[in-house]
Design an enzyme around this catalytic site. Structure first.
Site, PDB file in Angstrom:
ATOM      1  N   ASN A   1       4.130   8.636  -7.024  1.00 43.37           N
ATOM      2  CA  ASN A   1       4.069   9.505  -5.727  1.00 43.37           C
ATOM      3  C   ASN A   1       4.493  10.877  -6.115  1.00 43.37           C
ATOM      4  O   ASN A   1       5.359  11.035  -7.273  1.00 43.37           O
ATOM      5  CB  ASN A   1       4.966   8.555  -4.950  1.00 43.37           C
ATOM      6  CG  ASN A   1       4.502   7.382  -4.359  1.00 43.37           C
ATOM      7  OD1 ASN A   1       5.051   6.398  -4.776  1.00 43.37           O
ATOM      8  ND2 ASN A   1       3.521   7.018  -3.751  1.00 43.37           N
TER       9      ASN A   1
ATOM     10  N   HIS B   1       0.211  11.459  -4.060  1.00 41.54           N
ATOM     11  CA  HIS B   1       0.353  11.031  -5.560  1.00 41.54           C
ATOM     12  C   HIS B   1       0.292  12.201  -6.313  1.00 41.54           C
ATOM     13  O   HIS B   1      -0.431  13.211  -5.881  1.00 41.54           O
ATOM     14  CB  HIS B   1      -0.356   9.890  -5.988  1.00 41.54           C
ATOM     15  CG  HIS B   1       0.205   8.509  -5.619  1.00 41.54           C
ATOM     16  ND1 HIS B   1       0.522   7.540  -6.247  1.00 41.54           N
ATOM     17  CD2 HIS B   1       0.105   7.943  -4.253  1.00 41.54           C
ATOM     18  CE1 HIS B   1       0.876   6.521  -5.549  1.00 41.54           C
ATOM     19  NE2 HIS B   1       0.595   6.632  -4.252  1.00 41.54           N
TER      20      HIS B   1
ATOM     21  N   ARG C   1       9.015   0.452  -3.329  1.00 43.28           N
ATOM     22  CA  ARG C   1       7.924  -0.439  -3.277  1.00 43.28           C
ATOM     23  C   ARG C   1       6.690   0.053  -4.158  1.00 43.28           C
ATOM     24  O   ARG C   1       6.143  -0.488  -4.873  1.00 43.28           O
ATOM     25  CB  ARG C   1       7.488  -0.622  -1.682  1.00 43.28           C
ATOM     26  CG  ARG C   1       6.390  -1.594  -1.227  1.00 43.28           C
ATOM     27  CD  ARG C   1       4.968  -1.413  -1.579  1.00 43.28           C
ATOM     28  NE  ARG C   1       4.720  -0.043  -0.790  1.00 43.28           N
ATOM     29  CZ  ARG C   1       3.361   0.506  -0.988  1.00 43.28           C
ATOM     30  NH1 ARG C   1       2.743  -0.081  -1.827  1.00 43.28           N
ATOM     31  NH2 ARG C   1       3.209   1.394  -0.300  1.00 43.28           N
ATOM     32  N   ASP C   2       6.412   1.253  -3.648  1.00 46.88           N
ATOM     33  CA  ASP C   2       5.076   1.887  -4.136  1.00 46.88           C
ATOM     34  C   ASP C   2       5.348   2.052  -5.848  1.00 46.88           C
ATOM     35  O   ASP C   2       4.702   2.052  -6.694  1.00 46.88           O
ATOM     36  CB  ASP C   2       4.736   3.084  -3.624  1.00 46.88           C
ATOM     37  CG  ASP C   2       3.253   3.359  -3.860  1.00 46.88           C
ATOM     38  OD1 ASP C   2       2.553   2.694  -4.756  1.00 46.88           O
ATOM     39  OD2 ASP C   2       2.801   4.347  -3.456  1.00 46.88           O
TER      40      ASP C   2
ATOM     41  N   CYS D   1      -0.307   3.324  -8.631  1.00 50.66           N
ATOM     42  CA  CYS D   1      -1.056   2.203  -8.167  1.00 50.66           C
ATOM     43  C   CYS D   1      -1.961   1.680  -9.234  1.00 50.66           C
ATOM     44  O   CYS D   1      -2.448   2.314 -10.054  1.00 50.66           O
ATOM     45  CB  CYS D   1      -2.090   3.069  -7.058  1.00 50.66           C
ATOM     46  SG  CYS D   1      -3.239   1.853  -6.324  1.00 50.66           S
TER      47      CYS D   1
ATOM     48  N   HIS E   1       1.145  10.931   2.306  1.00 48.31           N
ATOM     49  CA  HIS E   1       1.550   9.829   1.277  1.00 48.31           C
ATOM     50  C   HIS E   1       0.804  10.391   0.109  1.00 48.31           C
ATOM     51  O   HIS E   1      -0.413  10.102  -0.087  1.00 48.31           O
ATOM     52  CB  HIS E   1       1.362   8.391   1.515  1.00 48.31           C
ATOM     53  CG  HIS E   1       1.504   7.620   0.609  1.00 48.31           C
ATOM     54  ND1 HIS E   1       2.826   6.784   0.458  1.00 48.31           N
ATOM     55  CD2 HIS E   1       0.947   7.160  -0.573  1.00 48.31           C
ATOM     56  CE1 HIS E   1       2.606   5.925  -0.717  1.00 48.31           C
ATOM     57  NE2 HIS E   1       1.489   6.032  -1.194  1.00 48.31           N
TER      58      HIS E   1
END
Lengths: 312, 312
Positions: free
Chosen positions: A249, A209, A15-16, A240, A207
């Site tokens: 990430n 990055h 997803r990310d 992002c 979470h």
């Protein structure tokens, strides 16, 4: 507080990671990768997001992916949901964990999902309401928890209000997201200490990055504070779209490798995870930033003759 | 022990970095980069190595480089020296700090410099003897201090003997080198605790590589143990020819960025250091792994309109 000896790692690359890749990955390839990840010992896999297909075209096949995977018993399958409509779709698709993410920073939240923080929190209430009486649950995400690239420091009061709200909805985990990679180990520690003091019953996750090369160091700071829930992307893919020159990430297998080297149990078969990272790399057709898949594990011994380099 | 509020950063890219680059950099370019680095606030710069030119052809111009730089008052210029012959050359060239490095692991040391650890230690004695009565001093390096890719765990007794020897030679700093990037934060902490216990008067430093993505996390573990001396390579260039699939040292400017974000003083102008990293990148003609030179500092605020991305 000292480091946990057992931690829980959630894979969010599908997803990310994929939501900012230019390459459109066919649903069957995503499904194959998710099925591979399901056999690595990971207990949480974020497989897609239920945003409007026009907003995130890379995840427009959310229903197809959710319907196509082989669900492994004991694995929770998660998806990002921005609003009530997304929640309904995700619940219908049988998603276990609905990730509702709102940024502490108003500027960031407006750019990211075209809602103020207040509007985002209202959407979270609606997502929580949608899960009532279903098998799905709401998992909290507080974005820009360690700072915002547009506003700088974020308001602790606002963060506390978001914590209150998420705990009111019985969120089993609340992930603090360093959405644009501005955190440092000190800020991680101070934020966690503050939240532990004010919300001793909350289960926090990180979470992170790696935008400025501090992702794994920030994770270490979290481990030292007793955090047990971490998210990462295999191969380090992801990022992002609204983060200035964003990168992905933290790399899941590099983080798991560090944990194992430190004697921390993840329940994950690292070799299988590295194979999955290589599969992701092939799928995207480019070298991903993950290091252990290139260097091998620290514990691997090498034969001397195989490494001999001519020096004269 | 808690983290120091002031640390000392040593730049080693011109030696540890360039010695494995395939590109031969002309001496005048090296000199220009060193002169740029001298103006960043760095107090220690390793500018070359005095090995036999056939062994490390990339550093065959050691004398030319040492003679060509503009020495900034207050900056110590260092060079790697493998033996007495190298020490004589380095002293003649006016090098302030002679770095004598020996690996705890016999296998590694033999591959790296064709001497057993014992022979390497004898060479260190000879280097120390050569500095007597000169302006130059011996700085210690214990290579493979956190493990060896061929032997695995290294002997603590051997490391203690090397510490004894280096302290006997009044080494002002002894760098513990994770030559092949096998360390993890736990091992860093345990090693430093052990050495602090047995050698309370020694000044320890860390020379780390990012082979498995843990370099900055390992540096953080060192900071937490009160270590004040760190080495890095601008842009993250460098590596070790005998390390299996080696990658470079930790990136100096990424590490300095973390330190500054944590409120730790380095005396370095980070913007100037980032400019130097970009200069190194141009010099080598390839993208280096440093992150902050791409992402910008965490403290830099961005204008929202400049970052607007079309999402529908």
């Amino acid at each position: 507080m000292s480091a946990a000896r057992t931690i829980d790692v959630s894979e969010v690359g599908l997803r990310d990671g994929l939501q900012i890749e230019r390459t459109m990955i066919p649903a069957e390839q995503k499904i194959a990768l998710i099925d591979t990840l399901s056999k690595t010992g990971l207990k949480k896999i974020e497989i897609t997001g239920f945003a409007h297909p026009k907003v995130i075209p890379q995840l427009a096949d959310a229903e197809t992916v959710a319907a196509g995977i082989k669900r492994e018993p004991g694995v929770r399958y998660a998806a990002f949901v921005p609003n009530a409509r997304g929640a309904e779709r995700a619940i219908k698709a049988g998603i276990d964990d609905l990730k509702a993410g709102v940024a502490v920073s108003d500027s960031f939240n407006r750019l990211n999902v075209r809602m103020t923080t207040e509007e985002g929190m209202k959407a979270t209430d609606e997502i929580a309401a949608a899960t009532k009486g279903t098998q799905s649950r709401l998992v909290g995400m507080i974005a820009t928890a360690f700072g915002c690239p547009y506003e700088g420091e974020v308001s602790r009061d606002r963060m506390h209000r978001m914590m209150d709200q998420l705990l009111g909805h019985d969120a089993p985990i609340i992930y603090l997201a360093d959405t644009t990679g501005v955190a440092n180990p000190d800020r991680i520690r101070r934020t966690i200490e503050d939240l532990n003091k004010h919300f001793p019953d909350a289960t926090l996750g990180l979470h992170l990055h790696n935008t400025r090369g501090l992702g794994i160091a920030n994770a270490l700071a979290g481990l030292d504070c007793g955090i047990r829930h971490f998210e990462g992307s295999i191969g380090g893919l992801g990022g992002c779209p609204f983060a200035p020159r964003a990168v992905g990430n933290i790399c899941t297998e590099d983080f798991v490798h560090m944990a194992h080297e430190m004697g921390i149990d993840t329940g994950i078969d690292l070799d299988a995870l590295i194979d999955a990272a290589r599969m992701a790399q092939e799928m995207l057709g480019r070298t991903l930033p993950g290091m252990v898949m290139k260097s091998g594990k620290a514990s691997e011994l090498h034969a001397m003759d195989a490494q001999r380099v001519k020096v004269d």
